[in-house]
Structure formats: C-alpha cells, structure tokens
Design an enzyme around this catalytic site. Sequence first.
Site, mmCIF file in Angstrom:
data_model
loop_
_atom_site.group_PDB
_atom_site.id
_atom_site.type_symbol
_atom_site.label_atom_id
_atom_site.label_comp_id
_atom_site.label_asym_id
_atom_site.label_seq_id
_atom_site.Cartn_x
_atom_site.Cartn_y
_atom_site.Cartn_z
ATOM 1 N N TYR A 158 8.287 -5.149 10.038
ATOM 2 C CA TYR A 158 6.983 -4.772 10.010
ATOM 3 C C TYR A 158 6.739 -3.797 11.308
ATOM 4 C CZ TYR A 158 1.954 -5.438 10.189
ATOM 5 O OH TYR A 158 0.459 -5.202 10.070
HETATM 6 N N1 LIG Z 1 -4.314 -8.683 8.937
HETATM 7 C C1 LIG Z 1 -3.788 -8.543 10.250
HETATM 8 O O1 LIG Z 1 -3.695 -9.217 10.969
HETATM 9 C C2 LIG Z 1 -3.480 -6.915 10.185
HETATM 10 C C3 LIG Z 1 -3.207 -6.517 11.531
HETATM 11 C C4 LIG Z 1 -3.016 -5.235 11.854
HETATM 12 C C5 LIG Z 1 -2.502 -4.324 10.669
HETATM 13 N N2 LIG Z 1 -2.764 -4.723 9.387
HETATM 14 C C6 LIG Z 1 -2.771 -3.752 8.393
HETATM 15 O O2 LIG Z 1 -3.963 -3.966 7.654
HETATM 16 C C7 LIG Z 1 -3.584 -3.355 6.255
HETATM 17 C C8 LIG Z 1 -4.416 -4.336 5.339
HETATM 18 O O3 LIG Z 1 -3.719 -5.619 5.514
HETATM 19 P P1 LIG Z 1 -4.727 -6.996 5.014
HETATM 20 O O4 LIG Z 1 -4.905 -7.675 6.467
HETATM 21 O O5 LIG Z 1 -6.173 -6.308 4.682
HETATM 22 O O6 LIG Z 1 -3.686 -7.668 4.196
HETATM 23 P P2 LIG Z 1 -4.330 -8.280 2.680
HETATM 24 O O7 LIG Z 1 -3.110 -8.769 2.312
HETATM 25 O O8 LIG Z 1 -5.489 -8.876 2.509
HETATM 26 O O9 LIG Z 1 -4.441 -6.635 1.941
HETATM 27 C C9 LIG Z 1 -3.477 -5.726 1.629
HETATM 28 C C10 LIG Z 1 -3.827 -5.090 0.317
HETATM 29 O O10 LIG Z 1 -2.760 -4.118 -0.143
HETATM 30 C C11 LIG Z 1 -2.370 -4.357 -1.397
HETATM 31 N N3 LIG Z 1 -0.728 -3.741 -1.468
HETATM 32 C C12 LIG Z 1 0.167 -4.826 -1.124
HETATM 33 N N4 LIG Z 1 1.292 -3.930 -1.450
HETATM 34 C C13 LIG Z 1 0.979 -2.772 -2.170
HETATM 35 C C14 LIG Z 1 1.422 -1.743 -2.918
HETATM 36 N N5 LIG Z 1 2.998 -1.740 -2.970
HETATM 37 N N6 LIG Z 1 0.807 -0.873 -3.520
HETATM 38 C C15 LIG Z 1 -0.458 -0.978 -3.440
HETATM 39 N N7 LIG Z 1 -1.125 -2.273 -2.978
HETATM 40 C C16 LIG Z 1 -0.388 -2.811 -2.290
HETATM 41 C C17 LIG Z 1 -2.169 -5.792 -1.628
HETATM 42 O O11 LIG Z 1 -2.347 -6.172 -3.037
HETATM 43 C C18 LIG Z 1 -3.904 -6.207 -0.962
HETATM 44 O O12 LIG Z 1 -4.810 -6.065 -1.894
HETATM 45 C C19 LIG Z 1 -2.021 -3.401 6.245
HETATM 46 O O13 LIG Z 1 -1.526 -2.140 6.100
HETATM 47 C C20 LIG Z 1 -1.708 -4.309 7.532
HETATM 48 O O14 LIG Z 1 -0.255 -4.083 7.817
HETATM 49 C C21 LIG Z 1 -3.306 -6.168 9.250
#
Ligand SMILES: NC(=O)c1ccc[n+]([C@@H]2O[C@H](COP(=O)([O-])OP(=O)(O)OC[C@H]3O[C@@H](n4cnc5c(N)ncnc54)[C@H](O)[C@@H]3O)[C@@H](O)[C@H]2O)c1
Length: 251
Positions: A158
């Site tokens: 990650y």
């Molecule tokens: N939640 C955290 O703590 C956090 C912190 C820093 C960065 N992020 C980043 O923010 C972004 C969103 O994360 P989130 O927390 O909203 O997670 P989440 O799991 O709530 O949402 C992620 C979305 O991406 C979709 N997804 C996953 N793989 C996919 C693919 N191969 N093709 C199309 N869609 C796909 C999922 O179906 C989901 O709807 C990510 O890139 C994550 O790495 C999250």
Amino acid sequence: MVATHYAFAGRHAVVTGGAAGIGLAIAHRLAQGGASLTLWDRDERALLEAKTAFAGLSPTTIALDVSNAIEVDAGIEKTRKEGGEVDILVTSAGITGINAPVCDYPVEEWDRVMAINLRGVFLCCKAVVPHMQHKGYGRIVNVASIAGKEGNPNASAYSASKAGVIALTKSLGKELALSGVTVNCVTPAAVQTGMFAQMTQQHIDYMLSKIPMNRFGQADEIAALVAWLASDDCSFSTGAVFDASGGRATY
Ligand SMILES: NC(=O)c1ccc[n+]([C@@H]2O[C@H](COP(=O)([O-])OP(=O)(O)OC[C@H]3O[C@@H](n4cnc5c(N)ncnc54)[C@H](O)[C@@H]3O)[C@@H](O)[C@H]2O)c1
C-alpha cells in the site's frame, strides 16, 4: 455554519471509487458546486445505492475495474459519449491489501495492490489526458496517502503504491504544465470508511497513534481539499502533494 462550495457549473467530473467512502464524499462536493458526474467503480451494488443519494441529480455510473486497461478505455469512451468531455478526474479507487511484514507479504497480494492503486491511476490518467489536452483545460486530483510519504509498517505494498501515485502526479504535472491541465494529489491520514474493514485493528490503532490531532479524518474533510484542487481557483499548483493528515505530515 454554511459550507461554501466552488463553482463547477458546466464541468463534467469523473470520480473513480465514487461509489463509497472518500470518492463518494468528493462526488457530493462536486455536485453541490454544480458539476455533472460520472462515477466509476467496480462495485455495481454500491454504485446503484450511490446514484440514488444525489438530490436532484442522477450521476452516470459505470461499473469497471480501474486496473483493467480495456475496461478503462471503454469507460472513457462511454463517459464522453453519455456525459460529454471530462473536465475533472478524481482517482479515489483503491484498496489497502493485507497487513503483513515484507518478508511474509504474498507476491500475488503485492501485485493486486499495485495493479489497483498505481496501475489504475496511471490507466485513468492516460485515458483522460489526451482529451483534456485537446480542450486545453483539466483538473486531475489523485488520492494518494500519508503512507506514501511515511511508509507504514506492515503495509508495504500500500505504502509503495501510494508513493508511486505521488511520483506519477509529479511527473504528469510537469508534463502538462503548459497545457491548462493541472495534476495534484492529496495524502490523507486515516479516514474511517469501509476501507477499515480491510485492515487489522492493530494497524488502525497504529495509524491513529501517529495523528497529532488524535482523531481520524472525515471523508468530507478530504473532499473539501479535493474540491479546491479540482476548481478553477487552483490555477498555480501542479505536480504537488497536499496534506490532510491531522498534523502527521510536516512536509
Ligand atoms: N480511508 C483511509 O484511511 C484512507 C487514507 C488515505 C488514503 N485513502 C485512499 O482514499 C481512496 C478511497 O478510499 P476509501 O477510504 O474511500 O475506501 P472505500 O473502500 O470506502 O472506497 C474505495 C472505493 O474504490 C472502489 N474500488 C476498489 N477497487 C477498485 C477497482 N479495481 N476498480 C474500481 N473501483 C474500485 C471500491 O469498490 C470502493 O467503492 C483510496 O485510494 C485510499 O487508498 C484512504
């Protein structure tokens, strides 16, 4: 307090991972500013639910896997046909992968995380950029992570994938600096979303312990920053990394 919103009337935004979590919060922010939306996500059921949650507007939804080049190419063609040229791309689709030390990290899991988090962002940018260049306008905002700056233990795939997103953003930002298309990324610390279900409690506790504000971020706090980066107001920043980590990052 009344939230202020940037003006997105006449703008068409694609949000990947737009069916849930941070992506969905971003989509709502952009819609509040008047943008038309196309949500890309691989979760069809979540897309359907998300679609009904927008008052007075029905975003176009496309089920696709961002790591699949054929699906992304078909997705951009369908998006342009149904919603018009894309002015804004936000890449939020992502996964955490399992938590394990490097020596125990399964190779297939490493590849899966890289494919979705890094190759996926590359493919989506590659698909929209020529059209944005042709138009002479675009705003690309990639959702990276504090993990890409700091490197979290037991989350090497990650962290490395997000470091890759940061470097990709810097490269593309410079490539497009004269084109009217800006490319920036955000590096949130932990935000309580469905993604937490993919992590161990130990890892979640570790992330919280690193945040000086001693709380998790809210999806809407990330969306507020992304909205500015996606707006016309963000006109002199490109290839840059914007922090939203409750004080964790000091650079
Ligand atoms: N939640 C955290 O703590 C956090 C912190 C820093 C960065 N992020 C980043 O923010 C972004 C969103 O994360 P989130 O927390 O909203 O997670 P989440 O799991 O709530 O949402 C992620 C979305 O991406 C979709 N997804 C996953 N793989 C996919 C693919 N191969 N093709 C199309 N869609 C796909 C999922 O179906 C989901 O709807 C990510 O890139 C994550 O790495 C999250």
